[in-house]
Design a protein around this motif. Sequence first.
Motif, PDB file in Angstrom:
ATOM      1  N   ASP A  15      20.530 -19.916  -3.182  1.00 42.39           N
ATOM      2  CA  ASP A  15      20.942 -18.533  -3.429  1.00 42.39           C
ATOM      3  C   ASP A  15      22.342 -18.276  -2.879  1.00 42.39           C
ATOM      4  O   ASP A  15      23.153 -17.610  -3.522  1.00 42.39           O
ATOM      5  CB  ASP A  15      19.949 -17.548  -2.830  1.00 42.39           C
ATOM      6  N   ALA A  70      24.851 -20.152  -5.094  1.00 43.78           N
ATOM      7  CA  ALA A  70      24.982 -19.464  -6.380  1.00 43.78           C
ATOM      8  C   ALA A  70      25.812 -18.193  -6.240  1.00 43.78           C
ATOM      9  O   ALA A  70      26.617 -17.867  -7.122  1.00 43.78           O
ATOM     10  CB  ALA A  70      23.601 -19.142  -6.952  1.00 43.78           C
ATOM     11  N   ALA A  71      25.645 -17.494  -5.133  1.00 41.36           N
ATOM     12  CA  ALA A  71      26.443 -16.281  -4.896  1.00 41.36           C
ATOM     13  C   ALA A  71      27.924 -16.627  -4.762  1.00 41.36           C
ATOM     14  O   ALA A  71      28.784 -15.900  -5.264  1.00 41.36           O
ATOM     15  CB  ALA A  71      25.935 -15.552  -3.651  1.00 41.36           C
ATOM     16  N   VAL A 114      29.437 -19.224  -6.156  1.00 34.45           N
ATOM     17  CA  VAL A 114      29.905 -19.595  -7.499  1.00 34.45           C
ATOM     18  C   VAL A 114      30.125 -18.337  -8.334  1.00 34.45           C
ATOM     19  O   VAL A 114      31.161 -18.180  -8.988  1.00 34.45           O
ATOM     20  CB  VAL A 114      28.904 -20.554  -8.188  1.00 34.45           C
ATOM     21  N   ARG A 115      29.163 -17.437  -8.285  1.00 34.87           N
ATOM     22  CA  ARG A 115      29.284 -16.191  -9.059  1.00 34.87           C
ATOM     23  C   ARG A 115      30.526 -15.400  -8.645  1.00 34.87           C
ATOM     24  O   ARG A 115      31.280 -14.922  -9.503  1.00 34.87           O
ATOM     25  CB  ARG A 115      28.035 -15.331  -8.882  1.00 34.87           C
ATOM     26  N   ALA A 116      30.762 -15.282  -7.352  1.00 33.05           N
ATOM     27  CA  ALA A 116      31.930 -14.539  -6.872  1.00 33.05           C
ATOM     28  C   ALA A 116      33.230 -15.187  -7.348  1.00 33.05           C
ATOM     29  O   ALA A 116      34.175 -14.487  -7.748  1.00 33.05           O
ATOM     30  CB  ALA A 116      31.901 -14.448  -5.345  1.00 33.05           C
ATOM     31  N   ILE A 146      33.648 -17.053 -10.048  1.00 30.58           N
ATOM     32  CA  ILE A 146      33.785 -16.830 -11.491  1.00 30.58           C
ATOM     33  C   ILE A 146      34.223 -15.395 -11.776  1.00 30.58           C
ATOM     34  O   ILE A 146      35.134 -15.157 -12.584  1.00 30.58           O
ATOM     35  CB  ILE A 146      32.471 -17.173 -12.227  1.00 30.58           C
ATOM     36  N   GLU A 147      33.612 -14.430 -11.107  1.00 27.25           N
ATOM     37  CA  GLU A 147      33.984 -13.030 -11.322  1.00 27.25           C
ATOM     38  C   GLU A 147      35.440 -12.777 -10.936  1.00 27.25           C
ATOM     39  O   GLU A 147      36.180 -12.108 -11.670  1.00 27.25           O
ATOM     40  CB  GLU A 147      33.054 -12.107 -10.544  1.00 27.25           C
TER      41      GLU A 147
END
Length: 138
Positions: free
Chosen positions: A102, A105-106, A108-110, A112-113
Amino acid sequence: NALAENLEFVAGLTVPVIAVLIGEGGSGGALALAVGNKVAMLEHAVYSVLSPEGFASILWKDGKRAPEAADLMKMSARDVYDMGIIDAVLDEGPVGAHETPDRAAASVRAFIEQSLAQLMPMSREDLREQRYTRFRSM
């Protein structure tokens, strides 16, 4: 041929290209990842054009020297970042992504955003030019 065609295709895209290495990026496939507008690695990932075993076999004719080769190759996320090959080293947590998915993934998401926020206002031609310039600077 497949690798060259892939590099040409990705280089010509008119949309943002964001790559995140989550484990091991190596050999010719590593080049394909390098064509992104933004490239990041999880902190425990590795990135190189050759395996340490292959490097040791070529340099010393001794694949058992792979750990020594890995040190020389500077393939850790921090090393690759310091050389300017990637744009960010992403946090995996204290024990790695396999035990803290988790958190990884957070991260990676940050990334990408944040990357999309920077890249989306760019024109199609500017996206291609930025990728070209980034890749050539390596």
